[in-house]
Design an enzyme around this catalytic site. Sequence first.
Site, PDB file in Angstrom:
ATOM      1  N   GLY A 160      89.718  22.387  70.833  1.00 54.80           N
ATOM      2  CA  GLY A 160      88.804  21.308  71.174  1.00 54.80           C
ATOM      3  C   GLY A 160      87.729  21.055  70.138  1.00 54.80           C
ATOM      4  CB  CYS A 161      84.616  19.065  70.445  1.00 58.31           C
ATOM      5  SG  CYS A 161      85.315  17.555  71.152  1.00 58.31           S
ATOM      6  CG  ASN A 162      85.107  24.922  70.574  1.00 54.86           C
ATOM      7  OD1 ASN A 162      85.442  24.310  71.581  1.00 54.86           O
ATOM      8  ND2 ASN A 162      85.785  25.967  70.111  1.00 54.86           N
ATOM      9  CB  ALA A 163      88.672  23.874  67.075  1.00 54.98           C
ATOM     10  CG  MET A 368      78.052  22.243  71.853  1.00 56.07           C
ATOM     11  SD  MET A 368      77.405  21.274  70.445  1.00 56.07           S
ATOM     12  CE  MET A 368      77.016  19.733  71.257  1.00 56.07           C
TER      13      MET A 368
END
Length: 381
Positions: A160-163, A368
């Site tokens: 996801g966006c934290n990756a 995040m």
Amino acid sequence: MSQALLPSAVYVPETSPPAGGTPSGAKPKILGAAISVPAESYSQSEILDRFGITDERVRSVFLSGSIERRHLVLPPDGPDGTPLIEAQGALLAKHRAHGVRLAAEAVRATLKEVGADLADVGYLCCVTSTGFLTPGFSAFLIRELGLRHHTGRLDVVGMGCNAGLNGLTAVTGWATAHPGQLAVMVCVEVCSAAYVFDGTMRSSVVNSLFGDGAAALAVAAPGGAGTAGPAGSASGPEVLKFASCIIPDAIEAMRYDWDEQHGRFSFFLDRDIPYVVGAHAETVINRLLDGTGLRRSDIAHWVVHSGGKKVIDSVRVNLGLSRHDVRHTTGVLRDYGNVSSGSFIFSYQRLIEEGVVAPGEHAVLMTMGPGSTIETALVRF
């Protein structure tokens, strides 16, 4: 707070590096960054009009989120003049075709910025969450770009966006163990390959937020006998430390799962996720700065993921940041939407291009995403 909810911290080695690693005290550095987006750009109103959305609730979601334009690969129009409905197979094909193209453009642009050649790349990390490929983007990019067949590679999929910062952790680790050699990370997200257009509020929140794009970073650690070029000089901010926080109680708050009704994958965002993330932001930042002698007030620059207006506001309030501190975060959201794992690189590039950073200043990178997860990194210019 239970032990399971406590954040973890990961240090880039300062002493006693692995065999063949960097000299004692040497840090891997971010040499440069570049982005790539589809040619097609749409205002929020243009998207609503193209899909014939008249529901005032849905229109309000699109028009009230501080996003002006997004680059998207939307489906072509059918015989009736409305966009075709894409089956899951077509969406996966879109993810692959446009993902490879965007990622290749971002990698080439990054290498050009740092004065490196494709033959200089020793390690390639590809990050994505908007589709599934086997082999992953790394294999397709090695073929597309003509990279050396023995290039080390890693695919980070589905985090996801934290990756992006999870990928950067791996890239800096490789660079530390291979001083003087060039590592590249590229985050490629074809978010339009994860859309479901059904008029529901769940889908509308997602459809109003995400944009397509790729962003790449080049990383190297000083050292290495006979090394020349950008990997040898290794100019750029040092990556000092990473810290993570996962919130298992909110594991279902952001998820990409199978939608049985529509026969495709779709993304879900809980409406309370901004407040969950914001409530844990201070804890993970304190952990990141622990042992460094730095306070939050000592951080000159904040590069925060463009997760959405409410997420940005929640993080800003909980960390005591000014609107100026997150100007690039909000600017990227305005111009590109949420570009998932690559968003922080879009903001980082704007910070560098702004020309305001000074030697010795510190910056925090923060992303995040699902888990729910907060990832952070501390860098020094």
